[in-house]
Design a protein around this motif. Structure first.
Motif, PDB file in Angstrom:
ATOM      1  N   UNK A 109     -11.103   0.278   2.832  1.00 29.13           N
ATOM      2  CA  UNK A 109     -10.129   1.258   3.309  1.00 29.13           C
ATOM      3  C   UNK A 109     -10.281   2.598   2.607  1.00 29.13           C
ATOM      4  N   UNK A 110     -11.451   2.852   2.060  1.00 25.55           N
ATOM      5  CA  UNK A 110     -11.701   4.102   1.330  1.00 25.55           C
ATOM      6  C   UNK A 110     -11.349   5.297   2.226  1.00 25.55           C
ATOM      7  N   UNK A 111     -10.317   6.051   1.845  1.00 21.51           N
ATOM      8  CA  UNK A 111      -9.923   7.236   2.585  1.00 21.51           C
ATOM      9  C   UNK A 111      -9.100   6.974   3.818  1.00 21.51           C
ATOM     10  N   UNK A 112      -8.827   5.691   4.142  1.00 20.32           N
ATOM     11  CA  UNK A 112      -8.114   5.366   5.365  1.00 20.32           C
ATOM     12  C   UNK A 112      -6.599   5.343   5.147  1.00 20.32           C
ATOM     13  N   UNK A 113      -5.851   5.294   6.259  1.00 19.46           N
ATOM     14  CA  UNK A 113      -4.400   5.189   6.185  1.00 19.46           C
ATOM     15  C   UNK A 113      -3.906   4.336   7.347  1.00 19.46           C
ATOM     16  N   UNK A 114      -2.768   3.651   7.116  1.00 17.23           N
ATOM     17  CA  UNK A 114      -2.222   2.742   8.122  1.00 17.23           C
ATOM     18  C   UNK A 114      -0.705   2.843   8.092  1.00 17.23           C
ATOM     19  N   UNK A 115      -0.087   2.727   9.252  1.00 14.76           N
ATOM     20  CA  UNK A 115       1.361   2.857   9.342  1.00 14.76           C
ATOM     21  C   UNK A 115       2.072   1.806   8.503  1.00 14.76           C
ATOM     22  N   UNK A 116       1.618   0.553   8.604  1.00 19.40           N
ATOM     23  CA  UNK A 116       2.250  -0.552   7.878  1.00 19.40           C
ATOM     24  C   UNK A 116       1.195  -1.276   7.051  1.00 19.40           C
ATOM     25  N   UNK A 117       1.476  -1.455   5.782  1.00 23.58           N
ATOM     26  CA  UNK A 117       0.510  -2.071   4.869  1.00 23.58           C
ATOM     27  C   UNK A 117       1.167  -3.206   4.096  1.00 23.58           C
ATOM     28  N   UNK A 118       0.472  -4.343   4.033  1.00 23.51           N
ATOM     29  CA  UNK A 118       0.869  -5.442   3.158  1.00 23.51           C
ATOM     30  C   UNK A 118      -0.217  -5.581   2.095  1.00 23.51           C
ATOM     31  N   UNK A 119       0.149  -5.430   0.839  1.00 24.35           N
ATOM     32  CA  UNK A 119      -0.792  -5.564  -0.269  1.00 24.35           C
ATOM     33  C   UNK A 119      -0.568  -6.927  -0.918  1.00 24.35           C
ATOM     34  N   UNK A 120      -1.605  -7.756  -0.957  1.00 23.85           N
ATOM     35  CA  UNK A 120      -1.504  -9.102  -1.515  1.00 23.85           C
ATOM     36  C   UNK A 120      -2.130  -9.110  -2.915  1.00 23.85           C
ATOM     37  N   UNK A 121      -1.325  -9.480  -3.918  1.00 25.50           N
ATOM     38  CA  UNK A 121      -1.769  -9.543  -5.304  1.00 25.50           C
ATOM     39  C   UNK A 121      -1.814 -11.012  -5.724  1.00 25.50           C
ATOM     40  N   UNK A 122      -2.980 -11.466  -6.153  1.00 24.31           N
ATOM     41  CA  UNK A 122      -3.124 -12.891  -6.473  1.00 24.31           C
ATOM     42  C   UNK A 122      -4.277 -13.068  -7.450  1.00 24.31           C
ATOM     43  N   UNK A 123      -3.972 -13.138  -8.733  1.00 24.67           N
ATOM     44  CA  UNK A 123      -5.015 -13.284  -9.747  1.00 24.67           C
ATOM     45  C   UNK A 123      -5.788 -14.587  -9.584  1.00 24.67           C
ATOM     46  N   UNK A 124      -5.059 -15.659  -9.290  1.00 22.84           N
ATOM     47  CA  UNK A 124      -5.704 -16.970  -9.233  1.00 22.84           C
ATOM     48  C   UNK A 124      -6.680 -17.071  -8.070  1.00 22.84           C
ATOM     49  N   UNK A 125      -6.259 -16.679  -6.877  1.00 18.86           N
ATOM     50  CA  UNK A 125      -7.158 -16.779  -5.729  1.00 18.86           C
ATOM     51  C   UNK A 125      -8.253 -15.734  -5.804  1.00 18.86           C
ATOM     52  N   UNK A 126      -7.904 -14.544  -6.317  1.00 16.05           N
ATOM     53  CA  UNK A 126      -8.921 -13.503  -6.438  1.00 16.05           C
ATOM     54  C   UNK A 126     -10.042 -13.922  -7.370  1.00 16.05           C
ATOM     55  N   UNK A 127      -9.691 -14.630  -8.449  1.00 15.71           N
ATOM     56  CA  UNK A 127     -10.690 -15.189  -9.369  1.00 15.71           C
ATOM     57  C   UNK A 127     -11.720 -14.139  -9.780  1.00 15.71           C
ATOM     58  N   UNK A 128     -11.221 -12.980 -10.216  1.00 17.37           N
ATOM     59  CA  UNK A 128     -12.097 -11.865 -10.525  1.00 17.37           C
ATOM     60  C   UNK A 128     -11.658 -11.261 -11.836  1.00 17.37           C
ATOM     61  N   UNK A 129     -12.402 -11.487 -12.894  1.00 18.51           N
ATOM     62  CA  UNK A 129     -11.991 -11.119 -14.231  1.00 18.51           C
ATOM     63  C   UNK A 129     -11.775  -9.634 -14.464  1.00 18.51           C
ATOM     64  N   UNK A 130     -12.308  -8.790 -13.601  1.00 11.00           N
ATOM     65  CA  UNK A 130     -12.171  -7.353 -13.809  1.00 11.00           C
ATOM     66  C   UNK A 130     -10.742  -6.872 -13.595  1.00 11.00           C
TER      67      UNK A 130
END
Length: 629
Positions: free
Chosen positions: A526-547
């Motif tokens: 979504x670099x530079x993009x925009x959307x009327x309605x956005x759901x942001x999902x935050x999940x450390x366990x499923x993301x499994x990404x140490x960064x």
């Protein structure tokens, strides 16, 4: 005149225009927050230089250079300035190659030195073998050394180098990585090249500067320094929107440089802007203000959910969308089998979370779990070279109405050898028959699918002459063939092995995702993009990404010893990376923003979120709220 050039001036635009009209050329950095119209400021600056200084540039056969991130962006920017011949807009790779292309002798020296360095490194590795070194490693290193030495011997036969998709030094081909490594080195080591760049381009503007490679930034700064006031070098970007680890992030200003801040936000509603500023407040302190006129501002809405990170995540997410149907003022949030992302966009921390939901998890793992950093990044950006035959040829052939349709013939004429009359073979009538038969077999093989069908399909397409192979793919598929001397890293071979073992039906699902034809995305997509309605999902366990770690960012989970040490010495930590990621995601929303945090301890997470202040006066919603209506 484009809508961008005719847009009302902001204080930052006026400040930049005054800088460009000064008695001498000055360098600058413009830091522009999300939704501020950074590209608009860039376009207005380009247009102003052409209008104000065009006559002088034409008399000296000079140009204005604009370096941007993608070819699509380059075309848009060039169109915005009326396709002026004075403005050269290009991707970083294309621009750098334009600079270096005339210096063929320097390129030859660089290639020779690069091969000699690789040979020396491999020899040193062999000298340090131990009794525990694997036989497979010894065998591969011996083979790679022979290939490198063969390439070195063949360099004398190369008359001219050109820029292609992949490296093949013995045949005069340079790849993307070669360009961004070689050209900055040539500029830094050649005062002549630096002076030529400065004399050709007295104005050099860099878009998305935060994601520009550090060595490229160093080379451009070297050009401006050597020019001693004869070059205006300008960087347009936002360190908080750096999404690639290889990017430079903040651009340090030199003596006499100006820093311009663009604080407006023309995108987001009042509620969303409050969240954006809250996320950024502990970073660099750039607080944005509403950019829309008062009569066009909207209040908008923001909801924050904390839900358990159990095996019902997808179900919970659907409950959230159902809840929003009843409580949001933004219209429909419901899932839709044909959802193309035009309404609701669901942003996730990493691509793996999307891959599970869209059916290309095996393909994702092939490129992410091999250790090949370049292939992993290219996969995330949607331009990995092993996938190009599918994107350019195989999938379009399968999507055509019939094997002998005009679209099929057009694809085959542009790709591969089957209809290339410049290559030896039968007459055109026989070739057409062979092409139709090959396309028919290809379509049946794709339709059959199954484990390993990616490799089966690709080999069929190559053997039938339907695709023109990247030299690296040729070296992998035909180790003793024309490109046998190309060295592939063990990580790349591992990725290709896993790729060939994938189900072919995962490939179109992946391209649907990277082509923004699904409701899912990540910050890269979504670099530079925009959307009327956005759901942001935050999940450390499923993301499994140490960064990244949202639980650390919000204080739900304690920092590790490494995190604490990084913070103590001023080194980038998980907190900075995660804050940037969150900023990019929440700032995509125009009207309505929803954040869903999946946590192992929802009660502790709810308390931490309330204490963070991100929800303002809003309530942190939980599973109980979803069950109460």
């Amino acid at each position: 005149m484009s809508s961008r050039t005719s847009a009302p001036d902001t204080p930052a635009d006026i400040e930049l225009r005054n800088l460009l009209d000064g008695n001498y050329l000055r360098c600058f950095v413009m830091v522009a927050g999300a939704g501020s119209g950074k590209t608009t400021s860039l376009v207005k600056a380009l247009d102003h230089v052409v209008t104000k200084h065009g006559a002088r540039l034409r008399s000296r056969t000079q140009n204005v250079a604009c370096i941007t991130y993608t070819e699509v962006a380059a075309k848009e920017i060039h169109a915005d300035v009326g396709n002026s011949p004075l403005v050269v807009v290009a991707t970083i790779h294309s621009f750098l190659w334009t600079l270096a292309k005339p210096f063929q002798n320097d390129i030859k020296k660089w290639v020779r030195h690069r091969l000699e360095k690789k040979i020396q490194e491999l020899k040193e590795k062999q000298e340090n073998y131990s009794s525990r070194t694997r036989k497979t490693t010894i065998k591969k290193d011996t083979s790679d050394l022979e290939k490198l030495q063969t390439q070195l011997e063949q360099l004398n036969g190369v008359e001219r180098y050109s820029y292609g998709t992949g490296s093949d030094y013995a045949r005069g081909l340079l790849g993307h990585e070669d360009i961004v490594t070689m050209v900055p080195e040539l500029i830094l080591n050649s005062n002549l090249l630096a002076r030529i760049v400065a004399s050709k381009y007295p104005y050099i503007f860099v878009d998305e500067s935060q994601d520009t490679f550090p060595n490229v930034v160093e080379a451009l700064k070297h050009v401006s320094t050597k020019a001693q006031g004869a070059v205006c070098l300008g960087f347009f970007g936002d360190p908080m929107q750096q999404i690639y680890q290889r990017g430079v992030g903040s651009i340090s200003t030199g003596p006499g440089w100006d820093q311009i801040e663009k604080r407006e936000n023309f995108r987001s509603s009042n509620k969303v802007l409050e969240v954006i500023n809250q996320v950024r407040s502990e970073a660099d302190g750039l607080i944005q203000m509403p950019g829309r006129p008062a009569e066009r501002r909207v209040e908008g809405e923001f909801f924050f959910f904390v839900l358990p990170s159990d095996d019902r995540r997808s179900e919970h997410l659907e409950y959230v969308r159902t809840w929003l149907e009843q409580h949001s003022n933004a219209g429909s949030w419901a899932a839709n089998p044909t959802d193309d992302g035009a309404g609701v966009k669901i942003l996730m921390i990493v691509h793996r979370m999307v891959a599970r939901r869209m059916g290309f998890e095996q393909l994702y793992a092939a490129f992410h779990d091999s250790g090949s950093k370049s292939l992993k990044e290219a996969f995330d950006e949607g331009n990995a070279w092993p996938l190009r035959p599918f994107e350019d040829v195989i999938l379009p052939l399968c999507a055509a109405d019939a094997v002998d349709s005009a679209s099929v013939m057009a694809i085959l004429r542009q790709n591969g050898a089957v209809l290339n009359m410049d290559m030896p073979g039968p007459d055109i009538r026989t070739r057409m028959t062979l092409a139709r038969e090959a396309v028919g077999r290809l379509r049946k093989t794709v339709e059959a699918g199954g484990p390993g069908s990616v490799g089966t399909v690709l080999r069929l397409a190559v053997k039938a002459g339907l695709v023109a192979m990247d030299p690296r793919l040729s070296a992998y598929l035909e180790p003793e063939g024309e490109h046998a001397d190309i060295v592939l890293s063990s990580e790349a071979v591992e990725a290709l092995d896993a790729f060939m073992a994938c189900h072919v039906d995962e490939v179109p699902a992946y391209f649907k995702y990277v082509g923004q034809q699904s409701p899912y995305s990540t910050q890269h997509g979504t670099k530079g993009a925009e959307f009327s309605k956005v759901i942001v999902v935050l999940d450390d366990e499923e993301g499994n990404y140490g960064l990244y770690s949202y639980e650390k960012l919000f204080g739900i989970k304690p920092l590790s010893d490494t995190d604490i040490q990084n913070l103590a010495v001023g080194k980038e930590s998980v907190l900075e990376r995660t804050r940037r990621l969150l900023y990019v995601c929440v700032s995509r929303a125009v009207d309505s923003l929803v954040v869903v945090l999946f946590a192992g301890d929802p009660a502790a997470a709810k308390l931490a979120i309330e204490q963070s202040g991100i929800t303002g006066e809003g309530k942190v919603l939980t599973e109980a709220d979803l069950a109460s209506f």
